[in-house]
Design a protein around this motif. Sequence first.
Motif, mmCIF file in Angstrom:
data_model
loop_
_atom_site.group_PDB
_atom_site.id
_atom_site.type_symbol
_atom_site.label_atom_id
_atom_site.label_comp_id
_atom_site.label_asym_id
_atom_site.label_seq_id
_atom_site.Cartn_x
_atom_site.Cartn_y
_atom_site.Cartn_z
ATOM 1 N N ASP A 44 36.138 26.485 32.927
ATOM 2 C CA ASP A 44 36.670 27.835 33.163
ATOM 3 C C ASP A 44 37.192 28.003 34.596
ATOM 4 O OD1 ASP A 44 34.325 27.892 34.604
ATOM 5 O OD2 ASP A 44 33.552 29.719 33.672
ATOM 6 N N SER A 46 35.690 28.082 37.388
ATOM 7 C CA SER A 46 34.932 28.966 38.266
ATOM 8 C C SER A 46 34.160 28.197 39.342
ATOM 9 C CB SER A 46 33.970 29.828 37.455
ATOM 10 O OG SER A 46 33.019 29.013 36.788
ATOM 11 N N ARG A 87 46.053 29.699 38.912
ATOM 12 C CA ARG A 87 45.816 31.138 38.891
ATOM 13 C C ARG A 87 44.491 31.445 39.559
ATOM 14 N NH1 ARG A 87 46.161 31.020 32.986
ATOM 15 N NH2 ARG A 87 43.945 31.319 33.266
ATOM 16 N N LYS A 88 43.516 30.582 39.279
ATOM 17 C CA LYS A 88 42.165 30.792 39.755
ATOM 18 C C LYS A 88 41.701 29.530 40.471
ATOM 19 C CE LYS A 88 37.659 31.959 37.883
ATOM 20 N NZ LYS A 88 36.918 32.224 36.654
ATOM 21 N N VAL A 89 41.214 29.683 41.683
ATOM 22 C CA VAL A 89 40.710 28.537 42.435
ATOM 23 C C VAL A 89 39.181 28.602 42.399
ATOM 24 C CG1 VAL A 89 40.650 27.399 44.681
ATOM 25 C CG2 VAL A 89 42.747 28.504 43.906
ATOM 26 N N PRO A 90 38.543 27.496 42.036
ATOM 27 C CA PRO A 90 37.077 27.506 41.913
ATOM 28 C C PRO A 90 36.378 27.734 43.245
ATOM 29 C CG PRO A 90 38.021 25.426 41.112
ATOM 30 C CD PRO A 90 39.125 26.210 41.710
ATOM 31 N N ASP A 91 35.145 28.187 43.152
ATOM 32 C CA ASP A 91 34.267 28.207 44.315
ATOM 33 C C ASP A 91 33.705 26.797 44.438
ATOM 34 O OD1 ASP A 91 34.563 30.925 44.903
ATOM 35 O OD2 ASP A 91 33.056 31.461 43.397
#
Length: 119
Positions: A44, A46, A87-91
């Motif tokens: 995902d 995350s 779109r989303k960069v993980p931590d």
Amino acid sequence: MDASRLDRLERQVQKDLAEIFREIAQNQFRGIVFTVTRVRISPDLSIGRVNISLFPVKDKALVLDWIKEHGSLIKDRLVRKMKGSLRKVPDFYFYLDESVDAEAEIDRILKEGGDSPIK
């Protein structure tokens, strides 16, 4: 995210982080070689787990603490390198990869031909 896209993403992040750590080593930690040995990202996107090997370093925990404290700076540099391809960069969570140290210790023991702990 399908497995092949995730694998490609992990390899790209590993490559980009290696470049970022090379720059950090030149500026902050002269004489230290940073190697990004493995990157694993959750499907995902995350969470990202980054394994790092450091050489030659006496106090690896000190360097790892610096990396963790500056994680947001490292993430920002990664975002710029990837030029918005995600779109989303993980931590990211950073860990020491001790396998290189273990290999060196095994080599040292074998070269010494010393006493075997197994009797």
